[in-house]
Motif scaffolding. Structure first.
Motif, PDB file in Angstrom:
ATOM      1  N   ALA A  73       0.832  -1.208   0.000  1.00  0.00           N
ATOM      2  CA  ALA A  73       0.000   0.000   0.000  1.00  0.00           C
ATOM      3  C   ALA A  73       0.865   1.255   0.000  1.00  0.00           C
ATOM      4  CB  ALA A  73      -0.929  -0.012   1.206  1.00  0.00           C
ATOM      5  N   SER A  74       1.962   1.243   0.737  1.00  0.00           N
ATOM      6  CA  SER A  74       2.858   2.408   0.760  1.00  0.00           C
ATOM      7  C   SER A  74       3.482   2.651  -0.602  1.00  0.00           C
ATOM      8  CB  SER A  74       3.957   2.195   1.797  1.00  0.00           C
ATOM      9  OG  SER A  74       3.416   2.070   3.075  1.00  0.00           O
ATOM     10  N   VAL A  75       3.937   1.591  -1.238  1.00  0.00           N
ATOM     11  CA  VAL A  75       4.571   1.739  -2.555  1.00  0.00           C
ATOM     12  C   VAL A  75       3.562   2.226  -3.587  1.00  0.00           C
ATOM     13  CG1 VAL A  75       5.658   0.449  -4.436  1.00  0.00           C
ATOM     14  CG2 VAL A  75       6.396   0.074  -2.085  1.00  0.00           C
ATOM     15  N   VAL A  76       2.369   1.641  -3.576  1.00  0.00           N
ATOM     16  CA  VAL A  76       1.333   2.067  -4.536  1.00  0.00           C
ATOM     17  C   VAL A  76       0.927   3.513  -4.275  1.00  0.00           C
ATOM     18  CG1 VAL A  76      -1.061   1.673  -5.224  1.00  0.00           C
ATOM     19  CG2 VAL A  76       0.490  -0.258  -5.005  1.00  0.00           C
ATOM     20  N   GLY A  77       0.780   3.880  -3.005  1.00  0.00           N
ATOM     21  CA  GLY A  77       0.449   5.265  -2.669  1.00  0.00           C
ATOM     22  C   GLY A  77       1.528   6.233  -3.106  1.00  0.00           C
ATOM     23  N   LEU A  78       2.785   5.847  -2.933  1.00  0.00           N
ATOM     24  CA  LEU A  78       3.895   6.694  -3.358  1.00  0.00           C
ATOM     25  C   LEU A  78       3.891   6.874  -4.871  1.00  0.00           C
ATOM     26  CD1 LEU A  78       6.578   8.132  -2.517  1.00  0.00           C
ATOM     27  CD2 LEU A  78       7.698   5.979  -3.063  1.00  0.00           C
ATOM     28  N   ILE A  79       3.680   5.791  -5.603  1.00  0.00           N
ATOM     29  CA  ILE A  79       3.666   5.871  -7.071  1.00  0.00           C
ATOM     30  C   ILE A  79       2.506   6.733  -7.556  1.00  0.00           C
ATOM     31  CG2 ILE A  79       3.308   4.505  -9.167  1.00  0.00           C
ATOM     32  CD1 ILE A  79       4.926   2.279  -7.800  1.00  0.00           C
ATOM     33  N   ILE A  80       1.323   6.542  -6.971  1.00  0.00           N
ATOM     34  CA  ILE A  80       0.164   7.344  -7.380  1.00  0.00           C
ATOM     35  C   ILE A  80       0.386   8.817  -7.038  1.00  0.00           C
ATOM     36  CG2 ILE A  80      -2.280   7.760  -6.887  1.00  0.00           C
ATOM     37  CD1 ILE A  80      -2.621   4.727  -6.728  1.00  0.00           C
ATOM     38  N   GLY A  81       0.966   9.081  -5.865  1.00  0.00           N
ATOM     39  CA  GLY A  81       1.263  10.461  -5.490  1.00  0.00           C
ATOM     40  C   GLY A  81       2.244  11.121  -6.446  1.00  0.00           C
ATOM     41  N   LEU A  82       3.285  10.382  -6.821  1.00  0.00           N
ATOM     42  CA  LEU A  82       4.259  10.932  -7.764  1.00  0.00           C
ATOM     43  C   LEU A  82       3.643  11.179  -9.131  1.00  0.00           C
ATOM     44  CD1 LEU A  82       7.496   8.924  -6.933  1.00  0.00           C
ATOM     45  CD2 LEU A  82       7.115  11.366  -6.630  1.00  0.00           C
ATOM     46  N   LEU A  83       2.811  10.245  -9.605  1.00  0.00           N
ATOM     47  CA  LEU A  83       2.154  10.445 -10.898  1.00  0.00           C
ATOM     48  C   LEU A  83       1.228  11.658 -10.869  1.00  0.00           C
ATOM     49  CD1 LEU A  83       1.312   6.784 -11.982  1.00  0.00           C
ATOM     50  CD2 LEU A  83       2.955   8.340 -13.021  1.00  0.00           C
ATOM     51  N   PHE A  84       0.519  11.851  -9.752  1.00  0.00           N
ATOM     52  CA  PHE A  84      -0.359  13.006  -9.628  1.00  0.00           C
ATOM     53  C   PHE A  84       0.445  14.302  -9.651  1.00  0.00           C
ATOM     54  CE2 PHE A  84      -2.637  16.100  -6.973  1.00  0.00           C
ATOM     55  CZ  PHE A  84      -3.790  16.224  -7.729  1.00  0.00           C
TER      56      PHE A  84
END
Length: 70
Positions: free
Chosen positions: A30-41
């Protein structure tokens, strides 16, 4: 790996092991996916702001040069 799961039922390989992996590594995933989504945003917002800035600058520079032609 095939020898380990060889004598076990199908549901152990396809249901129990992935569920255990999700329970153990769920927070990390969940942390990795959240980080990736945050960076893409953030990248998307950056691209939109830079595109908007370029549009506004070109709009004003073209309108000011057309005013000098009058």
């Amino acid at each position: 790996m095939g020898e380990i799961f060889g004598g076990l039922p199908w549901w152990v390989k396809w249901i129990a092991v992935p569920v255990i992996a999700l329970v153990v590594f769920g927070g990390l995933i969940a942390s990795v996916v959240g980080l990736i989504i945050g960076l893409l945003f953030k990248v998307l917002v950056f691209v939109a702001l830079v595109g908007g800035l370029i549009y506004v600058v070109r709009k004003f520079t073209s309108s000011s040069s057309s005013r000098s032609d009058w």
